[in-house]
Design a protein around this motif. Structure first.
Motif, PDB file in Angstrom:
ATOM      1  N   UNK A   1       0.757  -1.237  -0.146  1.00 39.01           N
ATOM      2  CA  UNK A   1      -0.228  -0.015   0.011  1.00 39.01           C
ATOM      3  C   UNK A   1       0.739   1.191   0.004  1.00 39.01           C
ATOM      4  N   UNK A   2       1.779   1.153   0.637  1.00 38.15           N
ATOM      5  CA  UNK A   2       2.741   2.220   0.835  1.00 38.15           C
ATOM      6  C   UNK A   2       3.752   2.236  -0.452  1.00 38.15           C
ATOM      7  N   UNK A   3       4.100   1.375  -0.926  1.00 35.30           N
ATOM      8  CA  UNK A   3       4.864   1.382  -2.289  1.00 35.30           C
ATOM      9  C   UNK A   3       4.163   1.526  -3.791  1.00 35.30           C
ATOM     10  N   UNK A   4       2.643   1.294  -3.368  1.00 41.63           N
ATOM     11  CA  UNK A   4       1.877   1.502  -4.348  1.00 41.63           C
ATOM     12  C   UNK A   4       1.916   0.490  -5.474  1.00 41.63           C
ATOM     13  N   UNK A   5       2.356  -0.841  -5.226  1.00 42.38           N
ATOM     14  CA  UNK A   5       3.069  -1.845  -6.139  1.00 42.38           C
ATOM     15  C   UNK A   5       2.687  -3.233  -5.434  1.00 42.38           C
TER      16      UNK A   5
ATOM     17  N   UNK B   1       1.110   5.106  10.651  1.00 42.99           N
ATOM     18  CA  UNK B   1       0.507   6.168   9.376  1.00 42.99           C
ATOM     19  C   UNK B   1       0.607   5.408   8.059  1.00 42.99           C
ATOM     20  N   UNK B   2       1.514   4.288   7.753  1.00 44.35           N
ATOM     21  CA  UNK B   2       1.272   3.922   6.533  1.00 44.35           C
ATOM     22  C   UNK B   2      -0.044   3.408   5.906  1.00 44.35           C
ATOM     23  N   UNK B   3      -0.592   2.682   7.195  1.00 46.46           N
ATOM     24  CA  UNK B   3      -2.026   2.083   6.638  1.00 46.46           C
ATOM     25  C   UNK B   3      -2.969   3.305   6.718  1.00 46.46           C
TER      26      UNK B   3
ATOM     27  N   UNK C   1      -0.395  11.789  -0.616  1.00 41.72           N
ATOM     28  CA  UNK C   1       0.667  11.341  -1.407  1.00 41.72           C
ATOM     29  C   UNK C   1       1.907  11.693  -0.842  1.00 41.72           C
ATOM     30  N   UNK C   2       1.910  13.076  -0.413  1.00 42.02           N
ATOM     31  CA  UNK C   2       3.259  13.184   0.248  1.00 42.02           C
ATOM     32  C   UNK C   2       3.705  12.449   1.537  1.00 42.02           C
ATOM     33  N   UNK C   3       2.749  12.207   2.272  1.00 45.66           N
ATOM     34  CA  UNK C   3       2.860  11.350   3.612  1.00 45.66           C
ATOM     35  C   UNK C   3       3.497   9.895   3.018  1.00 45.66           C
ATOM     36  N   UNK C   4       2.492   9.228   2.023  1.00 45.66           N
ATOM     37  CA  UNK C   4       3.039   8.119   1.252  1.00 45.66           C
ATOM     38  C   UNK C   4       4.504   7.917   0.757  1.00 45.66           C
ATOM     39  N   UNK C   5       4.801   9.306   0.019  1.00 48.41           N
ATOM     40  CA  UNK C   5       6.238   9.254  -0.288  1.00 48.41           C
ATOM     41  C   UNK C   5       7.448   8.986   0.953  1.00 48.41           C
TER      42      UNK C   5
END
Lengths: 198, 198
Positions: A169-173, B105-107, B114-118
């Motif tokens: 989910x974090x990698x979007x992959x 936080x990831x989940x 998107x900024x958090x995800x990256x």
């Protein structure tokens, strides 16, 4: 269960899968389901009651996939792979978003809602029994070698899968999901958990 | 960074670790830190800016533990075990609550910010480099055998650890963490990921 209850669960499941339980308002679910505002407590005792039924709703969806592959034909390990591939494909078809609804609620709710925590752990145990059934079948047909403790192995597999989904989910992959399966199947088909490591 | 910014991050880290990012109000953090209501935007550009700095704050805490064990004496695999035991002990000392702040936080945030995800994926990669350093050291000293792809193994380890913590939080027990280490160390000290499984 009434049609309206089902509709509320189905729409609630989608919204809460994306936004989490706390962050989803009851009115938002009513609106999505086309049910009159203010009528929620006619259908559910409380938001907690709704949440517990939602956990069961999610669990049924997961078990439907597991059971389908458990009841299919062919080597257990092949079906085991096909099952994880199906879960992976669901994840990718959703744009590598959402992830496991049970895992999401587990992280969100386990520290603050004891009733949710207990129900979620019950679901993890029932999912584990599904994984165990694959391992037992595979062992009985000699498809895997010397897995000593099927229950613990099944638990490790479920937990690792949750972590793989979190990372995916974090990698979007889907890559972490494929990596998960590669490691787990490598471990199961060729190795054993020796007593000296306990 | 000012003292007030640090105090806000420190108190925010505690509250958000328990309640999540969305569910935590800015005033709650200000109150906990003893900082005047309404002054938040004097210290941070936005709640998002605060959140990104919070991710870095959590990452520093994790890296401090990893680095301490990386720089210690003795066999790499022993220190690797001691590191995971330290993380496990932190978890149990908190009453088997909270879990990994980065995983939480990831989940919660990966699908919607998107900024958090990256930033979270960057943290996962930096944590992976820490795990890689243990594996490389262990391989160079012959403590583990034939781990082909150190980077992928390190990723699998981190992801599985996140899943183990998730389950431990639901079980309210460190057992999934011990199970994780038992499987991972068994795999690493005696087995290899063969090319035929790719």
């Amino acid at each position: 269960m009434t049609q309206t209850q089902e509709a509320l669960l189905r729409h609630g499941a989608e919204i809460i899968h994306l936004k989490g339980f706390h962050h989803t308002g009851i009115n938002e679910i009513l609106h999505a389901a086309g049910v009159p505002k203010g009528s929620f407590y006619f259908h559910f005792k409380s938001k907690e009651d709704f949440g517990l039924k939602l956990i069961d709703f999610y669990a049924q969806q997961l078990h439907a996939v597991i059971d389908k592959h458990l009841e299919a034909e062919g080597p257990y390990m092949t079906r085991f792979r096909l099952m994880f591939e199906e879960f992976r494909d669901i994840f990718t078809s959703q744009g590598c978003r959402l992830g496991c609804p049970i895992g999401n609620l587990a992280l969100e709710m386990s520290d603050t809602h004891e009733a949710f925590r207990r129900r979620l752990e019950e679901v993890f145990r029932s999912l584990r029994r599904g994984i165990q059934a694959f391992l037992q079948g595979a062992r009985s047909r000699g498809e895997i070698t010397e897995v000593h403790d099927i229950e613990k192995t099944a638990d490790f597999i479920i937990n690792s899968w949750e972590g793989a989904l979190l990372r995916a989910k974090v990698q979007k992959s889907p890559e972490p999901l494929d990596l998960f399966f590669r490691f787990v199947s490598d471990w199961m088909t060729r190795h054993r958990l020796d007593d000296r490591t306990t």
